[in-house]
Design a protein around this motif. Structure first.
Motif, PDB file in Angstrom:
ATOM      1  N   LYS A   1       0.765  -1.197   0.069  1.00 45.13           N
ATOM      2  CA  LYS A   1      -0.061  -0.030  -0.150  1.00 45.13           C
ATOM      3  C   LYS A   1       1.076   1.309  -0.071  1.00 45.13           C
ATOM      4  N   PRO A   2       0.433   2.430  -0.773  1.00 49.48           N
ATOM      5  CA  PRO A   2       1.047   3.616  -0.544  1.00 49.48           C
ATOM      6  C   PRO A   2       1.445   4.193   0.687  1.00 49.48           C
ATOM      7  N   TYR A   3       2.731   4.767   0.844  1.00 45.33           N
ATOM      8  CA  TYR A   3       3.121   5.152   2.387  1.00 45.33           C
ATOM      9  C   TYR A   3       2.088   6.302   2.633  1.00 45.33           C
ATOM     10  N   ILE A   4       1.478   7.080   1.505  1.00 44.98           N
ATOM     11  CA  ILE A   4       0.788   8.243   2.060  1.00 44.98           C
ATOM     12  C   ILE A   4      -0.585   7.796   2.865  1.00 44.98           C
TER      13      ILE A   4
ATOM     14  N   SER B   1       7.583  -3.416   7.539  1.00 47.92           N
ATOM     15  CA  SER B   1       6.491  -2.494   6.986  1.00 47.92           C
ATOM     16  C   SER B   1       6.852  -1.486   5.950  1.00 47.92           C
ATOM     17  N   VAL B   2       5.966  -0.820   5.186  1.00 49.42           N
ATOM     18  CA  VAL B   2       6.342   0.023   3.884  1.00 49.42           C
ATOM     19  C   VAL B   2       7.431   1.130   4.527  1.00 49.42           C
ATOM     20  N   ALA B   3       7.271   1.483   5.709  1.00 45.96           N
ATOM     21  CA  ALA B   3       8.041   2.660   6.282  1.00 45.96           C
ATOM     22  C   ALA B   3       9.533   2.087   6.568  1.00 45.96           C
ATOM     23  N   GLN B   4       9.806   1.024   6.817  1.00 45.09           N
ATOM     24  CA  GLN B   4      10.994   0.241   7.065  1.00 45.09           C
ATOM     25  C   GLN B   4      11.773   0.120   5.754  1.00 45.09           C
TER      26      GLN B   4
ATOM     27  N   ALA C   1       7.066  10.001  -3.476  1.00 43.83           N
ATOM     28  CA  ALA C   1       6.165   9.063  -2.995  1.00 43.83           C
ATOM     29  C   ALA C   1       5.761   8.997  -1.502  1.00 43.83           C
ATOM     30  N   LYS C   2       6.705   9.376  -0.722  1.00 40.12           N
ATOM     31  CA  LYS C   2       6.755   9.371   0.705  1.00 40.12           C
ATOM     32  C   LYS C   2       5.805  10.509   1.174  1.00 40.12           C
TER      33      LYS C   2
ATOM     34  N   ASP D   1       2.221   7.111  -9.961  1.00 44.80           N
ATOM     35  CA  ASP D   1       1.901   8.292  -9.872  1.00 44.80           C
ATOM     36  C   ASP D   1       0.514   8.621  -9.250  1.00 44.80           C
ATOM     37  N   ILE D   2      -0.325   7.608  -9.550  1.00 45.19           N
ATOM     38  CA  ILE D   2      -1.832   7.652  -8.953  1.00 45.19           C
ATOM     39  C   ILE D   2      -1.562   7.055  -7.582  1.00 45.19           C
ATOM     40  N   VAL D   3      -1.155   5.920  -7.381  1.00 47.25           N
ATOM     41  CA  VAL D   3      -0.971   5.108  -6.126  1.00 47.25           C
ATOM     42  C   VAL D   3      -0.330   5.912  -5.052  1.00 47.25           C
TER      43      VAL D   3
END
Length: 480
Positions: free
Chosen positions: A161-164, A192-195, A240-241, A439-441
């Motif tokens: 899933k996207p970071y945002i 995790s995505v953050a890691q 992206a972040k 770019d969307i995600v």
């Protein structure tokens, strides 16, 4: 001169086995060359051949040489499928891809194979400190870390899933930082995505400090990572972040304060006067920050090539001319060079517009762009519009747009309108270069899928790619 179209280096052959995050045959195969670390690091030439092998692995047709870019573009609204060919991404185009899809698994497998090769190389280099000079060792470490970061970033965009959405709290990827030559350490849970982002940025920061300022030829400067390459990729990752201040800080290292925008540090990156020249031989303009070279001896492979999907003789996918496609957007005028020079209105196969950035025919040896200076300017423009100077954001947007459409004038724009204009510009400038779905995600927006005939919300399972079945079967830790 060492050109990156050499065959994959010795280490890649010797250690062609990988971890669970690769195809099973890499676990079972007997290495073609059973060479020890002492042998593969015995001469500077052999060490360099391993570095070249890392690029060879990254530019495989299943990854950055073709399909990764293609699948990012066909997921959204820019393209229409002509052939209903299951081999060329039709399920992804329809939005009904699933974890058993062998081509999606191909991204994962080739990505982790590339990561493992980078890990093995970094360990081998550390174990053989006298193999090359201190300067070269730093150069090579930087390249390996850069490629590992590029690969991890691309995979986390696809399979997490996207970071945002939750500041990276959701499940990301198995974070493998140790070289593996057997299946002993297959079991590994997802970080995790953050890691994953933290590791990517760590690699890129270290790569920036270790990579050279430049290379001796335009070809090497375009096809091998240098300091500006790492900086440019950081702007993509930070965007992206949602770290807009970070994007501005990094981009300012290679973008001047005001127009005409160019880099005053190390490599003098700038937009080319003619956008079409970037996509023609020799592919080595200073706008091209990183491209993957191709040659007859190592083209991307059957039905992987960008040209195969888009060029006028085949046309697996053509441009959507309806109201949702960028081709008909009023910001993309008929007189725009990107339309007149980089698309064709009709083809011998389909009477619809098609992109011609990759116009080569078999064996499809157009270089594949990965980072262009135009992208960096648009990354910076978006960040400035979100959290900095809207005046500078508009100037950056104008620089990219008027390079190809000199008489276009943007209307008065508020913050939201400016951001939308920049996002629209990305669709025009980076068309067919593999940016659209990401770019969307990355902004947590619904995917307006032409192939699915639906808007795919971030809450739907198909919004991202599922972890491949092969990984689930071989890595018991993936669901933990």
């Amino acid at each position: 001169m060492k050109i990156l179209t050499k065959k994959i280096g010795i280490l890649s052959l010797a250690l062609a086995m990988s971890i669970s995050s690769c195809k099973e045959d890499f676990l079972e195969a007997i290495p073609e060359l059973d060479l020890s670390d002492a042998t593969v690091f015995s001469t500077p030439q052999r060490v360099e051949s391993q570095v070249i092998g890392l690029y060879g692995s990254a530019k495989n047709g299943s990854l950055f040489g073709g399909r990764y870019l293609i699948y990012n573009d066909i997921r959204a609204e820019e393209f229409v499928n002509r052939t209903t060919n299951s081999v060329t991404g039709y399920s992804t185009y329809q939005g009904n891809q699933d974890p058993s899809d062998t081509y999606i698994a191909g991204f994962w497998n080739q990505g982790y194979l590339t990561i493992n090769r980078a890990n093995l190389f970094l360990e081998g280099l550390a174990a053989n400190p006298n193999a090359v000079s201190t300067t070269l060792a730093a150069n090579y470490r930087g390249e390996a870390k850069f490629l590992r970061a590029l690969t991890y970033f691309s995979l986390v965009q696809f399979f997490a899933k996207p970071y945002i959405l939750d500041k990276g709290a959701s499940a990301g990827l198995p974070l493998r930082l140790k070289g593996e030559t057997s299946s002993a350490n297959n079991e590994l849970a997802r970080s995790s995505v953050a890691q994953v982002y933290d590791q990517i940025l760590k690699d890129l920061n270290e790569a920036e400090s270790e990579l050279p300022d430049n290379y001796t030829t335009a070809l090497l400067r375009t096809t091998r990572a240098h300091k500006n390459t790492a900086i440019a990729l950081k702007t993509r990752v930070l965007l992206a972040k949602g770290d807009y201040a970070g994007v501005i800080t990094e981009a300012n290292k290679i973008v001047s304060t005001a127009a005409p925008f160019k880099s005053a540090n190390r490599v003098a990156h700038e937009l080319q006067a003619d956008v079409s020249s970037v996509f023609k031989a020799p592919y080595t303009s200073v706008e091209s920050i990183l491209s993957f070279p191709m040659a007859e001896t190592n083209s991307p492979g059957t039905q992987n090539q960008l040209g195969y999907y888009y060029n006028v003789g085949n046309v697996e996918y053509y441009l959507n001319t309806g109201p949702t496609g960028i081709y008909s957007n009023p910001q993309f005028r008929a007189t725009d060079d990107r339309k007149t020079k980089l698309t064709v209105a009709t083809t011998s196969v389909a009477k619809f517009p098609s992109p011609t950035k990759f116009s080569g025919v078999s064996p499809y040896i157009d270089f594949v762009p990965n980072i262009r200076y135009a992208e960096v300017l648009l990354n910076l423009a978006e960040a400035e519009a979100e959290a900095g100077s809207q005046t500078r954001a508009l100037a950056l947007l104008q620089a990219v747009h008027t390079r190809s459409d000199a008489t276009y004038t943007f209307p008065a724009l508020d913050k939201a309108g400016l951001i939308q204009a920049i996002l629209t510009e990305r669709r025009i400038e980076l068309l067919a270069e593999g940016f659209r779905a990401n770019d969307i995600v990355r902004r947590g927006q619904p995917i307006n899928s032409f192939g699915a005939g639906a808007s795919i919300a971030p809450t739907e399972a198909r919004y991202i790619f599922g972890i491949p079945t092969t990984e689930i079967q071989t890595n018991p830790g993936i669901g933990k």
